[in-house]
Design a protein around this motif. Structure first.
Motif, PDB file in Angstrom:
ATOM      1  N   SER A  51       0.808  -1.223   0.000  1.00  0.00           N
ATOM      2  CA  SER A  51       0.000   0.000   0.000  1.00  0.00           C
ATOM      3  C   SER A  51       0.837   1.267   0.000  1.00  0.00           C
ATOM      4  N   GLN A  52       2.129   1.134   0.248  1.00  0.00           N
ATOM      5  CA  GLN A  52       3.013   2.304   0.301  1.00  0.00           C
ATOM      6  C   GLN A  52       4.447   1.836   0.081  1.00  0.00           C
ATOM      7  N   PRO A  53       5.336   2.733  -0.307  1.00  0.00           N
ATOM      8  CA  PRO A  53       6.746   2.350  -0.438  1.00  0.00           C
ATOM      9  C   PRO A  53       7.315   2.004   0.942  1.00  0.00           C
ATOM     10  N   ILE A  54       7.972   0.864   1.055  1.00  0.00           N
ATOM     11  CA  ILE A  54       8.517   0.451   2.341  1.00  0.00           C
ATOM     12  C   ILE A  54       9.559   1.453   2.838  1.00  0.00           C
ATOM     13  N   GLU A  55      10.164   2.206   1.924  1.00  0.00           N
ATOM     14  CA  GLU A  55      11.167   3.206   2.318  1.00  0.00           C
ATOM     15  C   GLU A  55      10.594   4.279   3.233  1.00  0.00           C
ATOM     16  N   SER A  56       9.292   4.502   3.164  1.00  0.00           N
ATOM     17  CA  SER A  56       8.685   5.509   4.034  1.00  0.00           C
ATOM     18  C   SER A  56       8.717   5.081   5.494  1.00  0.00           C
ATOM     19  N   LEU A  57       8.892   3.791   5.737  1.00  0.00           N
ATOM     20  CA  LEU A  57       8.958   3.268   7.101  1.00  0.00           C
ATOM     21  C   LEU A  57      10.389   3.001   7.557  1.00  0.00           C
ATOM     22  N   VAL A  58      11.233   2.461   6.668  1.00  0.00           N
ATOM     23  CA  VAL A  58      12.572   2.024   7.085  1.00  0.00           C
ATOM     24  C   VAL A  58      13.701   2.781   6.394  1.00  0.00           C
ATOM     25  N   GLY A  59      13.369   3.722   5.507  1.00  0.00           N
ATOM     26  CA  GLY A  59      14.411   4.439   4.789  1.00  0.00           C
ATOM     27  C   GLY A  59      15.185   3.496   3.888  1.00  0.00           C
ATOM     28  N   ASP A  60      16.511   3.557   3.974  1.00  0.00           N
ATOM     29  CA  ASP A  60      17.343   2.699   3.122  1.00  0.00           C
ATOM     30  C   ASP A  60      17.760   1.405   3.819  1.00  0.00           C
ATOM     31  N   LYS A  61      17.125   1.079   4.946  1.00  0.00           N
ATOM     32  CA  LYS A  61      17.481  -0.128   5.693  1.00  0.00           C
ATOM     33  C   LYS A  61      16.707  -1.346   5.178  1.00  0.00           C
ATOM     34  N   ILE A  62      17.234  -2.513   5.513  1.00  0.00           N
ATOM     35  CA  ILE A  62      16.595  -3.775   5.185  1.00  0.00           C
ATOM     36  C   ILE A  62      15.499  -4.083   6.204  1.00  0.00           C
ATOM     37  N   SER A  63      14.439  -4.761   5.773  1.00  0.00           N
ATOM     38  CA  SER A  63      13.355  -5.162   6.667  1.00  0.00           C
ATOM     39  C   SER A  63      13.385  -6.669   6.899  1.00  0.00           C
ATOM     40  N   PHE A  64      13.411  -7.072   8.168  1.00  0.00           N
ATOM     41  CA  PHE A  64      13.264  -8.479   8.531  1.00  0.00           C
ATOM     42  C   PHE A  64      11.777  -8.734   8.787  1.00  0.00           C
ATOM     43  N   VAL A  65      11.220  -9.761   8.155  1.00  0.00           N
ATOM     44  CA  VAL A  65       9.793 -10.061   8.296  1.00  0.00           C
ATOM     45  C   VAL A  65       9.617 -11.538   8.633  1.00  0.00           C
ATOM     46  N   ASN A  66       8.789 -11.819   9.653  1.00  0.00           N
ATOM     47  CA  ASN A  66       8.506 -13.195  10.055  1.00  0.00           C
ATOM     48  C   ASN A  66       7.540 -13.861   9.082  1.00  0.00           C
ATOM     49  N   PHE A  67       7.865 -15.087   8.684  1.00  0.00           N
ATOM     50  CA  PHE A  67       6.990 -15.847   7.799  1.00  0.00           C
ATOM     51  C   PHE A  67       6.724 -17.224   8.397  1.00  0.00           C
ATOM     52  N   PRO A  68       5.467 -17.555   8.664  1.00  0.00           N
ATOM     53  CA  PRO A  68       5.157 -18.911   9.112  1.00  0.00           C
ATOM     54  C   PRO A  68       5.307 -19.911   7.964  1.00  0.00           C
ATOM     55  N   TYR A  69       5.395 -21.147   8.326  1.00  0.00           N
ATOM     56  CA  TYR A  69       5.598 -22.234   7.365  1.00  0.00           C
ATOM     57  C   TYR A  69       4.605 -22.165   6.198  1.00  0.00           C
ATOM     58  N   SER A  70       3.326 -22.008   6.509  1.00  0.00           N
ATOM     59  CA  SER A  70       2.283 -22.073   5.475  1.00  0.00           C
ATOM     60  C   SER A  70       2.449 -21.011   4.408  1.00  0.00           C
ATOM     61  N   LEU A  71       2.906 -19.821   4.784  1.00  0.00           N
ATOM     62  CA  LEU A  71       3.062 -18.745   3.802  1.00  0.00           C
ATOM     63  C   LEU A  71       4.314 -18.933   2.955  1.00  0.00           C
ATOM     64  N   ILE A  72       5.341 -19.533   3.528  1.00  0.00           N
ATOM     65  CA  ILE A  72       6.560 -19.776   2.749  1.00  0.00           C
ATOM     66  C   ILE A  72       6.292 -20.786   1.640  1.00  0.00           C
ATOM     67  N   ILE A  73       5.613 -21.869   1.975  1.00  0.00           N
ATOM     68  CA  ILE A  73       5.366 -22.892   0.953  1.00  0.00           C
ATOM     69  C   ILE A  73       4.257 -22.468  -0.011  1.00  0.00           C
ATOM     70  N   ALA A  74       3.453 -21.445   0.356  1.00  0.00           N
ATOM     71  CA  ALA A  74       2.378 -20.975  -0.521  1.00  0.00           C
ATOM     72  C   ALA A  74       2.899 -20.109  -1.657  1.00  0.00           C
ATOM     73  N   GLY A  75       4.135 -19.606  -1.530  1.00  0.00           N
ATOM     74  CA  GLY A  75       4.739 -18.846  -2.614  1.00  0.00           C
ATOM     75  C   GLY A  75       4.340 -17.393  -2.701  1.00  0.00           C
ATOM     76  N   ILE A  76       3.883 -16.784  -1.583  1.00  0.00           N
ATOM     77  CA  ILE A  76       3.440 -15.384  -1.649  1.00  0.00           C
ATOM     78  C   ILE A  76       4.604 -14.399  -1.561  1.00  0.00           C
ATOM     79  N   ILE A  77       5.798 -14.897  -1.297  1.00  0.00           N
ATOM     80  CA  ILE A  77       6.945 -13.998  -1.089  1.00  0.00           C
ATOM     81  C   ILE A  77       7.393 -13.340  -2.391  1.00  0.00           C
ATOM     82  N   ASP A  78       7.021 -13.907  -3.513  1.00  0.00           N
ATOM     83  CA  ASP A  78       7.466 -13.395  -4.810  1.00  0.00           C
ATOM     84  C   ASP A  78       7.112 -11.933  -5.034  1.00  0.00           C
ATOM     85  N   SER A  79       6.104 -11.429  -4.335  1.00  0.00           N
ATOM     86  CA  SER A  79       5.675 -10.048  -4.532  1.00  0.00           C
ATOM     87  C   SER A  79       6.584  -9.038  -3.832  1.00  0.00           C
TER      88      SER A  79
END
Length: 230
Positions: A51-79
């Motif tokens: 919904s917004q550029p992630i840079e507006s929250l973290v600037g030029d830093k990397i974002s660590f995001v928790n992913f449960p098993y079901s979402l990793i195997i579902a393939g939604i990370i491609d976005s």
């Protein structure tokens, strides 16, 4: 539209912000709400990445995001942009063949993979060649347990960055750094740093950006634990 998110800093050895871990929140209370981890992650991605550029929250830093098993195997990370996010595999994920295949597929697409609150279960050993970061809980695991694990898996850990969690005070930070100084840095003549980027598109970790290799001090600094504050 308003959204709520906890942005926890991840610090380097000099207490500079290295990245942020993003945690879902439903309101002003700084606590995880009573919803599933799947719902929390999906909502966080929708609100902070889509919904917004992630840079507006973290600037030029990397974002660590928790992913449960079901979402990793579902393939939604491609976005998600591979250069902007670290995929954290939650500690309750099942290290089976399906998850391993998904992790290998993500690595082929240049995503950075972390093991969250790592339990040191041998079932994860076959995942290590595809893992970039391991997060050790500084309070859940004893220092001796972590030391023993790093020693017994030395040949498999050369490419992996270590991150210490649950460090809340400057005193704890200094104790952690003293432990790393004693047990985690490579000895002279044995350089564990590899000429590879931690994140796709970033400079090589063993080069200082001036076209020459890093000196011993710079290489040692690369091996100091990154720490995450509460």
């Amino acid at each position: 539209m308003y959204s709520f998110v906890a942005r926890q800093p991840i610090l380097d050895a000099k207490m500079r912000t290295y990245a942020y871990e993003l945690l879902f929140r439903q309101g002003l209370s700084n606590a995880f709400p009573n919803i599933s981890s799947e719902k929390a992650t999906i909502t966080l991605l929708e609100e902070q990445f889509l919904s917004q550029p992630i840079e507006s929250l973290v600037g030029d830093k990397i974002s660590f995001v928790n992913f449960p098993y079901s979402l990793i195997i579902a393939g939604i990370i491609d976005s998600l942009p591979a250069q902007k996010v670290v995929i954290e595999i939650l500690e309750d994920a099942t290290p089976n063949d399906t998850l391993l295949k998904s992790v290998m597929d993500l690595k082929e697409r240049h995503y950075t993979i972390a093991l969250d609150d790592f339990t040191m279960d041998p079932a994860w050993d076959r995942f290590l060649p595809h893992i970039d970061i391991i997060k050790f809980d500084w309070r859940l695991s004893s220092h001796q347990e972590i030391q023993d694990y790093l020693t017994s898996h030395a040949g498999q850990m050369d490419h992996i960055k270590c991150l210490a969690e649950k460090i809340e005070t400057k005193e704890e930070f200094e104790k952690a750094m003293a432990w790393v100084e004693k047990y985690c840095k490579p000895q002279e003549g044995h350089d564990y740093n590899e000429d590879r980027p931690l994140f796709p598109g970033t400079p090589m970790t063993t080069f200082n950006g001036k076209g020459k290799g890093k000196n011993r001090k710079e290489k040692d600094e690369d091996w100091e634990f990154t720490v995450k504050t509460m």
